[in-house]
Design a protein around this motif. Structure first.
Motif, short mmCIF file in Angstrom:
data_model
loop_
_atom_site.label_atom_id
_atom_site.label_comp_id
_atom_site.label_asym_id
_atom_site.label_seq_id
_atom_site.Cartn_x
_atom_site.Cartn_y
_atom_site.Cartn_z
N LYS A 1 6.99 85.25 12.95
CA LYS A 1 5.89 86.53 12.30
C LYS A 1 6.87 87.33 11.39
N GLU A 2 8.11 87.68 11.50
CA GLU A 2 8.95 88.30 10.72
C GLU A 2 9.30 87.64 9.45
N GLN A 3 8.95 86.20 9.48
CA GLN A 3 8.97 85.47 8.19
C GLN A 3 7.66 85.03 7.72
N GLY A 4 6.62 85.77 8.02
CA GLY A 4 5.24 85.46 7.64
C GLY A 4 4.61 84.07 8.20
N VAL A 5 5.11 83.50 9.37
CA VAL A 5 4.34 82.27 9.75
C VAL A 5 3.88 82.80 11.14
N ASN A 6 2.82 82.30 11.29
CA ASN A 6 2.29 82.12 12.53
C ASN A 6 2.22 81.04 13.28
N ILE A 7 2.54 81.19 14.80
CA ILE A 7 2.80 79.97 15.65
C ILE A 7 1.78 79.64 16.51
N GLY A 8 1.36 78.23 16.59
CA GLY A 8 0.22 77.98 17.61
C GLY A 8 0.36 76.79 18.31
N LEU A 9 -0.35 76.33 19.34
CA LEU A 9 -0.17 75.11 20.07
C LEU A 9 -1.39 74.37 19.95
N HIS A 10 -1.40 73.19 20.49
CA HIS A 10 -2.38 72.43 20.79
C HIS A 10 -2.46 72.06 22.18
N THR A 11 -4.05 72.50 22.73
CA THR A 11 -4.22 72.21 24.11
C THR A 11 -5.48 71.53 24.16
N LEU A 12 -5.68 70.94 25.27
CA LEU A 12 -6.85 70.07 25.49
C LEU A 12 -7.55 71.11 26.68
N LEU B 1 10.78 76.77 10.40
CA LEU B 1 10.18 77.83 9.60
C LEU B 1 10.34 77.78 8.26
N GLU B 2 11.56 77.38 7.56
CA GLU B 2 12.07 77.05 6.36
C GLU B 2 11.17 76.11 5.95
N ILE B 3 10.93 74.98 6.36
CA ILE B 3 9.93 74.06 5.78
C ILE B 3 8.59 74.26 5.69
N THR B 4 8.01 75.21 6.60
CA THR B 4 6.87 75.82 6.66
C THR B 4 6.40 76.77 5.58
N LYS B 5 7.50 77.39 5.19
CA LYS B 5 7.38 78.63 4.16
C LYS B 5 7.47 77.64 2.74
N LYS B 6 8.32 76.75 2.76
CA LYS B 6 8.46 75.80 1.58
C LYS B 6 7.40 75.24 1.09
N ALA B 7 6.59 74.77 2.07
CA ALA B 7 5.48 74.13 2.03
C ALA B 7 4.11 74.94 1.53
N LEU C 1 2.78 77.13 3.76
CA LEU C 1 1.93 77.28 4.66
C LEU C 1 2.21 78.49 5.51
N LYS C 2 1.54 79.03 6.27
CA LYS C 2 1.27 80.23 7.14
C LYS C 2 1.05 80.19 8.47
N TYR C 3 1.07 78.57 8.84
CA TYR C 3 0.88 78.62 10.38
C TYR C 3 1.70 77.17 10.67
N LEU C 4 2.38 77.24 11.76
CA LEU C 4 3.32 76.38 12.34
C LEU C 4 2.66 75.91 13.55
N TYR C 5 2.62 74.67 13.72
CA TYR C 5 2.10 74.35 15.03
C TYR C 5 3.29 73.75 15.95
N HIS C 6 3.29 74.13 17.21
CA HIS C 6 4.52 73.58 18.11
C HIS C 6 4.21 72.14 18.49
N TYR C 7 4.99 71.37 18.22
CA TYR C 7 4.67 69.98 18.54
C TYR C 7 5.72 69.43 19.59
N GLY C 8 5.31 68.37 20.39
CA GLY C 8 6.47 68.12 21.37
C GLY C 8 5.88 68.44 22.89
N LYS C 9 6.65 68.50 23.74
CA LYS C 9 6.36 68.74 25.18
C LYS C 9 6.41 70.13 25.34
N THR C 10 5.20 70.78 25.18
CA THR C 10 5.03 72.28 25.29
C THR C 10 4.62 72.70 26.92
N PHE C 11 4.13 72.04 27.56
CA PHE C 11 3.65 72.35 28.80
C PHE C 11 4.11 71.55 29.86
#
Length: 190
Positions: free
Chosen positions: A47-58, A1-7, A9-19
Motif C-alpha cells: 500500500k505504501e507503494q500504491g499497490v493492493n494485495i489480493g488472493l485467489h480462493t475457492l 511490487l516493482e514489476i507491478t508498478k512498472k506494468a 497495475l495497482k493490484y498484485l495477486y499473491h500466487y503460489g501456496k498461500t493456505f
C-alpha cells in the motif's frame, strides 16, 4: 511490487501456496511464517507503494487435510444423497452393503468417491453391478478419520466433491467459510 508498478497495475495477486488448506484458510507457514501479521506487513508495504494485495480462493472448496474433514468430518460437508447400510460393519470390512446404489454409482464428477458414516470417511472403488448392493474396494478411515464400527440401518451419505479433489460445503458451512475468508481479509487489510 516493482514489476507491478512498472506494468502500471495497482493490484498484485499473491500466487503460489498461500493456505495450509482451503476451508479454514490458515496461511501456509512456508510463505507466511508470521501468519496474519506477516501478510498484514506485506499488504502495508504494498500500500505504501500504491499497490493492493489480493488472493485467489475457492470459497466453498475444502481440502481433504482441512479440520472440516479430518480427524472428525463436519456434518455440514455437502452430500449428494444418502442410503442406509444393510448389515453391521466391523472395523476390518472392506465391503459395505447398502440399501440403494443411487448416488454412489455415479462416477462422473466423483473424483474422491467418499462416503460418510457417522464420524468416519470411507473411500470406495465402485458399487456392485447388481443386488445385494455393496460398495467394494473400500479404504476405511480415509483422510485420517477414525475407523469405527457401524450398525445396520446407519445412514451412509455420498459426499459432494470436485475434480480438484476437494469436498464442497452445504449452505450453512458455506456461510462459515465466507466468514473465515472475511476474517483473513479484515485482519490483514487485503
Amino acid at each position: 511490487l516493482e514489476i507491478t508498478k512498472k506494468a502500471g497495475l495497482k493490484y498484485l495477486y499473491h500466487y503460489g501456496k498461500t493456505f495450509k488448506s482451503w476451508g479454514h484458510f490458515e496461511l501456509y507457514e512456508g510463505e507466511f511464517p508470521n501468519g496474519y501479521d506477516g501478510m498484514k506487513m506485506c499488504v502495508e508495504k504494498a500500500k505504501e507503494q500504491g499497490v493492493n494485495i489480493g488472493l485467489h480462493t475457492l470459497s466453498n472448496f475444502i481440502n481433504t487435510n482441512d479440520p472440516y474433514v479430518t480427524p472428525i468430518p463436519d456434518k455440514r460437508l455437502a452430500k449428494v444423497g444418502s442410503s442406509v447400510i444393510t448389515a453391521d460393519l466391523d472395523k476390518d470390512q472392506k465391503e459395505i452393503f447398502i440399501e440403494s446404489p443411487d448416488f454412489f454409482n455415479q462416477y462422473k464428477n466423483n473424483s474422491l468417491r467418499t462416503v460418510q458414516i457417522g464420524n468416519e470417511l470411507i473411500r470406495y472403488g465402485k458399487v456392485s453391478e447388481k443386488a445385494p448392493w455393496k460398495l467394494v474396494d473400500c479404504q476405511r478411515g480415509a483422510f485420517k478419520t477414525n475407523i469405527a464400527t457401524h450398525k445396520k440401518n446407519d445412514k451412509i451419505s455420498k459426499l459432494l466433491d470436485h475434480g480438484y479433489k476437494v469436498f464442497l460445503s452445504n449452505t450453512d458451512l458455506t456461510i462459515e467459510l465466507s466468514k473465515n475468508i472475511a476474517e483473513l481479509y479484515n485482519k490483514t487489510g487485503m
